[in-house]
Design a protein around this motif. Structure first.
Motif, mmCIF file in Angstrom:
data_model
loop_
_atom_site.group_PDB
_atom_site.id
_atom_site.type_symbol
_atom_site.label_atom_id
_atom_site.label_comp_id
_atom_site.label_asym_id
_atom_site.label_seq_id
_atom_site.Cartn_x
_atom_site.Cartn_y
_atom_site.Cartn_z
ATOM 1 N N UNK A 54 13.512 5.269 -10.914
ATOM 2 C CA UNK A 54 13.464 4.650 -11.981
ATOM 3 C C UNK A 54 11.977 4.128 -12.298
ATOM 4 N N UNK A 55 11.093 4.952 -11.551
ATOM 5 C CA UNK A 55 9.447 4.579 -11.365
ATOM 6 C C UNK A 55 8.997 5.737 -11.918
ATOM 7 N N UNK A 56 9.098 6.056 -13.034
ATOM 8 C CA UNK A 56 8.597 7.494 -13.673
ATOM 9 C C UNK A 56 7.003 7.503 -13.829
ATOM 10 N N UNK A 57 6.698 6.142 -13.662
ATOM 11 C CA UNK A 57 5.133 6.132 -14.198
ATOM 12 C C UNK A 57 4.274 6.583 -12.732
ATOM 13 N N UNK A 58 5.067 6.791 -11.780
ATOM 14 C CA UNK A 58 4.403 7.043 -10.352
ATOM 15 C C UNK A 58 4.482 8.401 -10.131
ATOM 16 N N UNK A 59 5.219 9.362 -11.022
ATOM 17 C CA UNK A 59 5.859 10.623 -10.325
ATOM 18 C C UNK A 59 4.560 11.513 -10.316
ATOM 19 N N UNK A 60 3.562 11.179 -10.633
ATOM 20 C CA UNK A 60 2.146 12.283 -10.483
ATOM 21 C C UNK A 60 1.731 12.065 -9.054
ATOM 22 N N UNK A 61 2.142 10.882 -8.320
ATOM 23 C CA UNK A 61 1.722 10.349 -7.021
ATOM 24 C C UNK A 61 2.549 10.883 -5.977
ATOM 25 N N UNK A 62 3.613 11.716 -6.046
ATOM 26 C CA UNK A 62 4.695 12.059 -5.101
ATOM 27 C C UNK A 62 4.164 13.254 -4.217
ATOM 28 N N UNK A 63 3.261 14.162 -5.076
ATOM 29 C CA UNK A 63 2.900 15.259 -4.148
ATOM 30 C C UNK A 63 3.884 15.871 -3.233
ATOM 31 N N UNK A 64 5.079 16.470 -3.795
ATOM 32 C CA UNK A 64 5.990 17.055 -3.066
ATOM 33 C C UNK A 64 5.522 18.605 -2.467
ATOM 34 N N UNK A 65 5.825 18.612 -1.259
ATOM 35 C CA UNK A 65 5.403 20.261 -0.623
ATOM 36 C C UNK A 65 6.627 20.266 0.417
ATOM 37 N N UNK A 66 7.105 21.408 0.366
ATOM 38 C CA UNK A 66 8.386 21.685 1.123
ATOM 39 C C UNK A 66 8.270 23.154 1.719
ATOM 40 N N UNK A 67 7.723 23.353 2.837
ATOM 41 C CA UNK A 67 7.941 24.811 3.383
ATOM 42 C C UNK A 67 8.403 24.889 4.677
ATOM 43 N N UNK A 68 7.688 24.505 5.848
ATOM 44 C CA UNK A 68 8.350 24.547 7.110
ATOM 45 C C UNK A 68 8.430 22.634 7.172
ATOM 46 N N UNK B 218 0.710 -1.179 -0.154
ATOM 47 C CA UNK B 218 0.006 -0.022 0.087
ATOM 48 C C UNK B 218 0.960 1.191 0.010
ATOM 49 N N UNK B 219 0.301 2.189 -0.627
ATOM 50 C CA UNK B 219 1.196 3.586 -0.333
ATOM 51 C C UNK B 219 1.410 3.927 0.979
ATOM 52 N N UNK B 220 2.319 4.749 1.015
ATOM 53 C CA UNK B 220 2.601 5.412 2.529
ATOM 54 C C UNK B 220 3.085 6.946 2.166
ATOM 55 N N UNK B 221 2.638 7.537 3.181
ATOM 56 C CA UNK B 221 2.746 9.173 3.250
ATOM 57 C C UNK B 221 3.573 9.495 4.263
ATOM 58 N N UNK B 222 4.656 10.307 4.102
ATOM 59 C CA UNK B 222 5.547 10.897 4.999
ATOM 60 C C UNK B 222 5.350 12.515 5.204
ATOM 61 N N UNK B 223 5.712 12.929 6.285
ATOM 62 C CA UNK B 223 5.935 14.246 6.749
ATOM 63 C C UNK B 223 7.017 14.472 7.568
ATOM 64 N N UNK B 224 8.210 15.259 6.934
ATOM 65 C CA UNK B 224 9.208 15.412 7.795
ATOM 66 C C UNK B 224 9.517 16.861 8.111
ATOM 67 N N UNK B 225 9.506 17.353 9.422
ATOM 68 C CA UNK B 225 9.781 18.710 9.651
ATOM 69 C C UNK B 225 10.991 19.329 9.252
ATOM 70 N N UNK B 226 11.009 20.476 9.305
ATOM 71 C CA UNK B 226 12.277 21.447 9.075
ATOM 72 C C UNK B 226 13.188 21.271 7.918
ATOM 73 N N UNK B 227 12.575 20.973 6.914
ATOM 74 C CA UNK B 227 13.109 20.494 5.458
ATOM 75 C C UNK B 227 12.804 21.408 4.636
#
Length: 647
Positions: free
Chosen positions: A614-628, A594-603
């Motif tokens: 090497x898994x470019x077919x999944x790139x739309x699923x990564x939802x990168x957010x980086x502020x605090x 199953x998919x797993x979501x991660x949140x890491x502080x201070x990055x």
């Protein structure tokens, strides 16, 4: 709910700096509940316990920031309750031993917290887990920047068919095994030391390697590790008959000098294989099957008799010799004999020094089964000889790379004064095999989760100084194991995921030839198949994957020498970060269903992060957010390598 304090010490030169007879050491602390009342560093400069208080030097420090040893001018200012604070202290260097040991001790109202290289503890931990800094012996600076490529010469490329072995050309093992010349790409023999696997030849040679240097540079390789190339009757050459001459079926000494010169002119490095625990039983010193003058086996009064270990009375039924793991064509050398010492490492003309000098100028030695070498039977006085090999090599080239082969834990050889690094089976290949393939070193089934995986990796790192961690030679497979793709039952996605970790993890990555084209192979000797040059497609997905991965490793300082920190290890998901000089990379793997979501502080410095996978077919699923914080979702059976934007 109370939040436990977070303590971190990175071990790189930004976190520990030698200044004359002291070490300046820094500690990061995140203590939102203000549980810690005092910070200390514990050391043993003269074998006696000493506690030194740490001083706050910087407020609001981010985990991936460049360490500012001068502070930020906010000492003693009011601190944000959620602040990351940087502390510093100076400790004396231990002068009675090479390694200076230290650990951090933090007091709370109800107890204490200890930080070592292994973990956080609630009481003083064993010394073996403490951070270690070797002030006397360090690996070469160039190692951490390299990407190695291991070549089994007979199977890589044929450049000169005229010098190839011919069927029936000579006797091997007294005629027990037939010498067979095979066509490039034909199947290899079945496994086992008694099979014909060692006496089958395909014609790979030094000219073939030289012909493919352009290919290797295009792939991104910067250093070569060659399996043995000295004169020997077998195809694997681990049974040497002449240490001072290249096997004539590979070329000659002039050919090797030319190859080495070409390698160095391209800015590359070369490391050779040293087989000094034993020789071939067909070595002129031993002469089991040939009547060489004064050979030890044929002549009990031979001057070479003591070069080996014979047990029992000469010419009696009990007269036999000690051999590597009982393999009778590999008699063990006796390093108690001074002539053996002089020939192998001590004299100016010794083998160790000969190939480091002009016109060859090799850059390092990989020592075969170095832990077994010593006086008489077994490994008596082993540490002395390993240290002597190091000193011999470094006397010619102080920047020579010294690597030992150890299939299991190599801690005692990796404290700085013996080996720079080891073929890192215990600290990398074994745990990676267990986590990704569910196999142990004996190919027995084993299942570990991400937490056990992380514990294994952490334990092995903690036992050796940081610079030796960076000098470990990390591989997924080698000439002594089945190909990793076979261990994974052909799963290319898992091969890619494990390879991304290989190029992200502390240590120097080494590809076994053909991995970049997913060359398959079972146990020895099937793992030594010919490189499929006729089928090479440099536009294939797998080749371009490795090309991009190698380029990323070589362009990112944090992947070469940056601090390591595990961010997440649970079930089948594992995430770690590497950071150095304000640059950060994060490796993430999810082997779950199953998919797993991660949140890491201070990055926040991961804003506009570049991703590699090497898994470019999944790139739309990564939802990168980086502020605090940094947030992303990793799909099932997927890996990701994030790199902060260059700036």
């Amino acid at each position: 709910m109370s939040s436990k304090p977070f303590l971190f010490h990175g071990q790189t030169k930004q976190w520990v700096t030698q200044q004359d007879d002291t070490l300046v050491i820094r500690l990061l602390c995140h203590d939102p509940e203000h549980l810690i009342t005092s910070h200390f560093i514990r050391c043993e400069p003269d074998n006696e316990d000493r506690l030194i208080a740490l001083e706050l030097i910087q407020n609001d420090f981010h985990l991936g920031d460049d360490v500012n040893s001068e502070g930020d001018g906010e000492r003693g200012s009011k601190l944000d309750g959620d602040s990351y604070r940087l502390y510093q202290a100076s400790i004396p260097i231990s002068t009675h031993i090479d390694n200076t040991y230290y650990a951090f001790k933090c007091l709370t109202e109800k107890g204490q917290i200890w930080l070592t290289a292994a973990a956080q503890f609630e009481r003083i931990p064993g010394r073996e887990t403490h951070f270690k800094f070797n002030t006397q012996d360090r690996p070469p600076e160039w190692i951490k920047e390299q990407v190695f490529y291991q070549i089994f010469p007979d199977r890589f490329c044929q450049g000169n068919a005229d010098i190839s072995v011919k069927t029936g050309e000579y006797l091997y093992r007294g005629g027990e095994n037939a010498i067979i010349a095979k066509q490039w790409g034909e199947p290899v023999a079945s496994a086992g030391h008694q099979s014909t696997g060692a006496s089958e030849f395909y014609g790979g040679d030094l000219q073939g390697i030289q012909n493919k240097l352009g290919y290797l540079q295009e792939l991104g390789i910067s250093a070569l590790y060659l399996n043995p190339i000295f004169t020997s009757p077998s195809n694997h050459k681990y049974d040497t008959t002449d240490y001072l001459n290249i096997d004539p079926h590979f070329g000659d000494n002039a050919d090797f000098a030319k190859l080495s010169d070409d390698i160095h002119r391209r800015g590359m490095k070369i490391m050779l294989d040293a087989v000094f625990n034993h020789t071939s039983c067909e070595h002129p010193w031993f002469g089991r099957y040939q009547h060489f003058k004064d050979s030890a086996y044929q002549h009990p009064d031979s001057p070479y008799r003591d070069y080996y270990v014979f047990l029992g009375e000469p010419n009696s039924k009990e007269d036999y010799y000690f051999a590597w793991k009982g393999v009778d064509n590999l008699p063990k050398l006796n390093f108690l004999n001074e002539q053996v010492q002089n020939y192998i490492y001590k004299a100016e003309s010794s083998v160790v020094k000969h190939w480091l000098k002009a016109p060859y100028h090799i850059d390092g030695w990989r020592f075969d089964v170095i832990h077994m070498l010593g006086e008489g039977t077994n490994a008596y006085n082993n540490a002395h000889y390993v240290r002597a090999f190091r000193e011999s090599a470094k006397a010619v080239n102080p920047e020579a790379y010294i690597v030992g082969e150890h299939f299991y834990e190599a801690t005692q050889w990796l404290q700085g004064d013996q080996e720079d690094g080891a073929m890192n089976y215990y600290g990398f290949a074994h745990p990676v095999r267990a986590f990704f393939a569910g196999l142990d070193i004996a190919y027995h089934r084993v299942e570990i989760d991400a937490q056990a995986f992380d514990n294994w990796l952490t334990e092995s790192r903690a036992k050796i100084p940081w610079l030796n961690q960076l000098a470990q030679l990390n591989q997924l497979d080698s000439h002594d194991t089945s190909r990793f793709i076979n261990q994974l039952n052909g799963d290319l996605n898992r091969l890619k995921a494990a390879s991304m970790m290989l190029f992200s993890y502390p240590g120097t990555p080494c590809l076994y030839y053909g991995t970049e084209v997913a060359l398959q192979g079972g146990n020895d000797p099937d793992n030594r198949r010919c490189f499929p040059w006729g089928d090479l497609d440099k536009n294939s997905d797998i080749f371009t994957f490795y090309q991009r991965l190698i380029n990323l490793r070589k362009s990112r300082i944090e992947l070469q020498q940056g601090c390591y920190h595990t961010l997440y290890a649970q079930d089948k998901s594992f995430v770690f970060a590497r950071f150095e000089q304000g640059k950060t990379s994060i490796y993430a793997i999810n082997l779950g269903q199953k998919s797993v979501s991660f949140t890491f502080e201070r990055f926040e410095l991961m804003t506009n992060a570049q991703y590699f996978s090497g898994f470019d077919n999944h790139s739309e699923d990564w939802h990168l957010e980086a502020q605090q914080q940094l947030s992303f979702t990793l799909p099932a059976e997927c890996a990701l390598l994030l790199a902060s934007e260059e700036g």
